[in-house]
Design a protein around this motif. Structure first.
Motif, PDB file in Angstrom:
ATOM      1  N   SER A  55      48.872   1.351 -23.921  1.00  0.00           N
ATOM      2  CA  SER A  55      48.913   2.800 -24.191  1.00  0.00           C
ATOM      3  C   SER A  55      47.789   3.524 -23.468  1.00  0.00           C
ATOM      4  O   SER A  55      47.938   4.679 -23.092  1.00  0.00           O
ATOM      5  CB  SER A  55      48.770   3.060 -25.690  1.00  0.00           C
ATOM      6  N   MET A  56      46.646   2.846 -23.336  1.00  0.00           N
ATOM      7  CA  MET A  56      45.493   3.455 -22.655  1.00  0.00           C
ATOM      8  C   MET A  56      45.639   3.190 -21.167  1.00  0.00           C
ATOM      9  O   MET A  56      45.523   2.050 -20.720  1.00  0.00           O
ATOM     10  CB  MET A  56      44.196   2.821 -23.162  1.00  0.00           C
ATOM     11  N   ASP A  61      50.385  18.476 -22.496  1.00  0.00           N
ATOM     12  CA  ASP A  61      51.074  17.446 -23.279  1.00  0.00           C
ATOM     13  C   ASP A  61      50.430  16.076 -23.086  1.00  0.00           C
ATOM     14  O   ASP A  61      50.576  15.186 -23.921  1.00  0.00           O
ATOM     15  CB  ASP A  61      52.547  17.338 -22.862  1.00  0.00           C
ATOM     16  N   ILE A 117      52.171  13.697 -36.552  1.00  0.00           N
ATOM     17  CA  ILE A 117      51.708  12.298 -36.626  1.00  0.00           C
ATOM     18  C   ILE A 117      52.067  11.752 -38.007  1.00  0.00           C
ATOM     19  O   ILE A 117      51.609  12.280 -39.014  1.00  0.00           O
ATOM     20  CB  ILE A 117      50.196  12.213 -36.366  1.00  0.00           C
ATOM     21  N   ASP A 125      51.175  15.396 -26.576  1.00  0.00           N
ATOM     22  CA  ASP A 125      50.514  16.423 -27.379  1.00  0.00           C
ATOM     23  C   ASP A 125      51.349  17.703 -27.366  1.00  0.00           C
ATOM     24  O   ASP A 125      50.969  18.706 -26.744  1.00  0.00           O
ATOM     25  CB  ASP A 125      49.105  16.663 -26.837  1.00  0.00           C
ATOM     26  N   ARG A 175      54.040  13.964 -32.142  1.00  0.00           N
ATOM     27  CA  ARG A 175      53.040  13.766 -31.086  1.00  0.00           C
ATOM     28  C   ARG A 175      52.795  12.277 -30.835  1.00  0.00           C
ATOM     29  O   ARG A 175      52.370  11.887 -29.766  1.00  0.00           O
ATOM     30  CB  ARG A 175      51.736  14.469 -31.471  1.00  0.00           C
ATOM     31  N   GLU A 176      53.017  11.459 -31.852  1.00  0.00           N
ATOM     32  CA  GLU A 176      52.944   9.999 -31.699  1.00  0.00           C
ATOM     33  C   GLU A 176      54.292   9.485 -32.162  1.00  0.00           C
ATOM     34  O   GLU A 176      54.711   9.782 -33.277  1.00  0.00           O
ATOM     35  CB  GLU A 176      51.798   9.443 -32.561  1.00  0.00           C
ATOM     36  N   PHE A 222      52.557   8.835 -26.802  1.00  0.00           N
ATOM     37  CA  PHE A 222      51.749   9.969 -27.239  1.00  0.00           C
ATOM     38  C   PHE A 222      52.071  11.179 -26.367  1.00  0.00           C
ATOM     39  O   PHE A 222      52.040  11.082 -25.141  1.00  0.00           O
ATOM     40  CB  PHE A 222      50.263   9.637 -27.108  1.00  0.00           C
ATOM     41  N   LEU A 252      46.647   8.692 -22.648  1.00  0.00           N
ATOM     42  CA  LEU A 252      47.498   7.942 -23.574  1.00  0.00           C
ATOM     43  C   LEU A 252      48.928   8.110 -23.069  1.00  0.00           C
ATOM     44  O   LEU A 252      49.411   9.235 -22.947  1.00  0.00           O
ATOM     45  CB  LEU A 252      47.363   8.484 -24.997  1.00  0.00           C
ATOM     46  N   ILE A 303      47.604  13.510 -23.188  1.00  0.00           N
ATOM     47  CA  ILE A 303      46.351  13.356 -23.922  1.00  0.00           C
ATOM     48  C   ILE A 303      45.365  12.587 -23.054  1.00  0.00           C
ATOM     49  O   ILE A 303      45.642  11.476 -22.620  1.00  0.00           O
ATOM     50  CB  ILE A 303      46.588  12.640 -25.261  1.00  0.00           C
TER      51      ILE A 303
END
Lengths: 570, 570
Positions: free
Chosen positions: B73-74, B92, B39, B141, B153-154, B139, B106, B94
């Motif tokens: 994004s959400m 991966d 990040i 993970d 990750r971001e 995003f 995300l 999130i």
């Protein structure tokens, strides 16, 4: 762009959840779509407007010398614990864990991250001041997302942060930002006011201003002076404190007298049943702050301002006690609580202290007291400004004008944070003599996506949206009435080609739809200039529809072109 | 911009976690900072480069007719359950819950959201095709974030999605996007190859290409033909299948013979101890797929390609069995497993099938078999291309050239998705005769932030970064050797003023630092043209340092200006 290719679907009716005009119109005209409560997609038209706002914001930020950065959205929870906001922020803060069960939050604001960044980059006074900004998605889990983009859970913000060695530097950074905000909102065509405001959860004790787009649906009330430049959020607006009353005749005044008021528990009931004027009543309200109960006294015609009360007693937040808590703390049910003999600390509004006498609860069910004299019958130890200003009262600044109230949508906020974050997070610098000092910070936010909705809220009519030139998704909208008419096709394409060559963003409605549909959609979408290519196309005449004035006139296509090109070059 | 004001702190040494050159240099030169594993914050220099990439991407997307949107994004988890990727995506993805305990993810990619959007907006063939794109934070993970922006990750992505009524339309959209990608990467100054690729978790069976920036640190191996335009990810690269061997003499061949190979469990050991050539060995590996064990046979000098194996047996994924599972499935420890008499399905690479005879494990500890004849001693029922191509072998496309291997960093990917998502999520349209059909989709991604790192990885030398003109944070870097010298100040300011007036982004190193520090920092930061204002300032002479060639020459300031302005106007 040809409308036949554009992803825009207009809706006859707005979805039921849309209550405000801007929310309804942005949905109906095909600018945005809801994915989940408070979470929106920007369709191509909406994205274009958003981008224009971003560009204006970026240009004005660069002119102030602020430097653009991009901070992450996924933030380690530790940083928020360091600043002690991890708990304080409450449920609005979205928390998550990564695959290794490390705790993160989704950034609703970035004071922590920027402060931690700058503490790592800058250690000497020689590299200060610096102002950093970003345009970035924020996340705030609103309890009740509403009004579309006005109160969303995922939204676009511009946030800026200044770092200075001294307060004069902060003052200068603040003024630069304040002035940039004035230009940004003016360029976006907004009617707005900069008002003194309360710091809220962001903290810091310093000066701060909110920028409010004036609108009846605004959730904030702002008080504006009719004579001078005073404007403040009602939460924050001071009031003229009356001169302390001089009651030399205290002893000669009539003694208190108890009278029977069965069932009369509210100011309204006392007024209606006993013709007592509210301004003659002393209202006693039980509050709690930091776990302790206390009484707040205001005049019957005034409202308690809880932010002022909290400040007066030095706590973060106060809340009105409920029925059972009142009974426990005051020994009598609410409605009959009074200051006389009350075994609780009294915090008294200045307007009450100035009363010669008044009516108050007797501290006994179904009874009130008349001829209660402040300072005689209860002590005036803690007197402060505790009430909301009232529309029409004298301006606290100039004293000449009177206060008018407006509703506003908060679109920007500038703050003098001071050292709150730099101290908590250890962002220090060495001054010229080698001493370590905390940096002096300011923070400055603009709700970029909210601004889009605020403009839509202000700039519309019965037909739909009306964008200012600066934000319109396209500058010109050509409506070809009949898609099959060769003369219309020739003229519409000629105009479209010429405008496009001139670099003027143009939307051509080339769809095979009825004229009525095209007019209705153009009205909804709200591009400021609409050129209607219809039956007179053979004579090279078109209808020029000024969407702002809604004036329509038939002119030659050449005249229309030269008007538009001239306006574009300005 | 004056460097004394710019938030850039160069570091003498890169933090220990930075292993790749681009990661080290982007940290050392002050372009990025790590906030948490994978990040990153973009400092002003990094933000400027990122913005230039965004602008190139946006320009080229607009030229294809793609329309920009912005998706959230959400994302509601339900959408990901509808597409059946909620579980498949694994750790991966999130996941989080909002305050009402509703599930969200995300977005690591947006096929679901865009498909759900378009199914709501478009219902008729008349409004297709359409291609939508966005530039947005994603995003993912990653289990092991590494190499800075290369595996974060971001991160910032451009993702585009096309919707067509037929496959010819998809082909056309795909070609448009493919060509736009070629232009984008060329404009970014990258050395890259478009290669045939495997679809991976994104799914879909259609054609797809990866765009690979060539670099030794790339995690992908790509095979490129020396003669024709063939290029493929090694995961995907086909191999020339040998003509099926005709073994008319099967019966006359020598019979199998068991021999003692104590402790010789690997190809390398057999080669070293017994001088057996790897190409004469039949390697038998136990795999599991969909919960079932099976044996894969490849030649001793070949590597199993697990993607090809999975495709051959029709499962999503296969994995090599571990020691105990091999023992359980094959009845002998790994190293001695062989195809003869094995009670497991055999999946056989074509090169094994073509062998006249070979050496294989005997299925008994410490023994191998020689003279094992495929088709005689074990059945050739399931023969397929199961191996990785080998460097130097003949091109599977033209047959003339040979394959060379390169390492590559994936910077873009274009996919023919087909109807995978439109069928799952019900994105259908009515065709001209009123029949409902699923839309035909393509998806197209560029790793915007990864691209920044890929350019840094390719374009550098021992001193630091060397940006191509198109991405450089500033076009010109003026170094004033002595901040206190008035002649130098006069000339440096004059150059800075003139370049800025010409609209050429210029960074002026006006810091009160030693000359050595300034040279070192300029080398690190990598602005393509550096003008050194030093002792000859009085004669209006400067040193012109071309950061790409590292050639330095003393010329007049007028000559430097005219060179830069001429290059800028091109």
């Amino acid at each position: 762009m040809r409308q036949s290719k554009l992803l825009v679907t207009t809706l006859r009716e707005a979805p039921a959840e849309a209550e405000t005009a801007s929310h309804q119109l942005l949905l109906r005209a095909g600018y945005i779509r809801m994915l989940a409560a408070g979470i929106y997609t920007y369709l191509p038209l909406g994205r274009r407007v958003l981008r224009k706002i971003e560009n204006i914001v970026r240009e004005e930020m660069e002119l102030t010398g602020a430097q653009e950065v991009l901070l992450p959205s996924m933030l380690p929870a530790e940083l928020w614990k360091e600043s002690e906001r991890y708990e304080v922020y409450g449920k609005d803060l979205i928390k998550l864990q990564d695959r290794h069960e490390r705790e993160f939050v989704l950034g609703p604001t970035h004071e922590e991250v920027i402060t931690a960044l700058v503490r790592g980059e800058i250690s000497s006074y020689r590299r200060l001041p610096v102002t950093l900004y970003q345009i970035q998605t924020k996340f705030r889990d609103e309890r009740r997302p509403r009004s579309g983009l006005l109160r969303a859970r995922e939204f676009l913000m511009k946030d800026a942060y200044s770092f200075d060695t001294d307060w004069e530097g902060l003052d200068a950074a603040y003024v630069l930002m304040y002035e940039a905000y004035q230009r940004i909102f003016a360029r976006c065509g907004l009617h707005f006011k900069a008002v003194q405001a309360n710091a809220g959860a962001i903290g810091g004790e310093g000066e701060n201003h909110e920028f409010m787009a004036l609108s009846d649906i605004g959730e904030d009330t702002i008080a504006v002076c009719s004579a001078c430049d005073y404007a403040a959020n009602l939460e924050q607006a001071e009031v003229n404190r009356p001169a302390a009353a001089v009651h030399a005749d205290l002893a000669e005044r009539a003694a208190m007298e108890k009278f029977h008021t069965p069932g009369l528990r509210t100011i309204a009931q006392l007024e209606e049943q006993l013709q007592i004027k509210p301004e003659g009543i002393i209202k006693t309200l039980i509050y709690e702050g930091d776990g302790k109960a206390f009484a707040v006294l205001v005049r019957g015609d005034h409202e308690v301002n809880e932010i002022k009360v909290a400040k007066a007693i030095g706590v973060n937040e106060v809340s009105l006690a409920d029925y059972s808590d009142v009974l426990a703390a005051a020994g009598v049910e609410s409605g009959y609580v009074g200051p006389v003999g009350l075994q609780l600390p009294l915090v008294i509004d200045a307007a009450v202290a100035a009363m010669a006498e008044g009516i108050a609860g007797a501290g006994e069910k179904d009874y009130h007291l008349r001829s209660v004299v402040p300072g005689r019958d209860f002590p005036l130890e803690h007197v402060a400004d505790l009430r909301n200003a009232v529309e029409g009262e004298a301006c606290p600044k100039c004293g000449n004008g009177v206060l008018h109230f407006h509703q506003g949508i908060e679109i920007g906020h500038v703050f003098k944070l001071g050292t709150k974050y730099s101290e908590k997070l250890g962002a220090t610098y060495l001054d010229a003599s080698g001493r370590s000092k905390p940096m002096i910070m300011g923070c400055y936010g603009i709700g970029v996506s909210r601004l889009l909705a605020a403009v839509a809220e202000q700039s519309r009519d019965d037909e739909g949206l009306i964008w200012p030139e600066s934000l319109a998704p396209y500058r010109v909208h050509i409506l070809q009435m009949s898609a099959k008419d060769t003369e219309q096709t020739a003229l519409a394409e000629e105009l479209y080609g010429e405008l496009t060559r001139q670099g003027i963003e143009t939307l051509l409605d080339d769809r095979d739809e009825r004229a009525g549909v095209k007019f209705k959609d153009a009205g909804l979408i709200g591009i400021p200039v609409v050129l209607v290519v219809g039956k007179s196309a053979g004579e090279r005449k078109i209808e020029y529809w000024d969407r702002r004035s809604n004036a329509k006139e038939v002119i030659s296509s050449a005249e229309a072109l030269s008007r538009i090109i001239a306006a574009h070059r300005k």
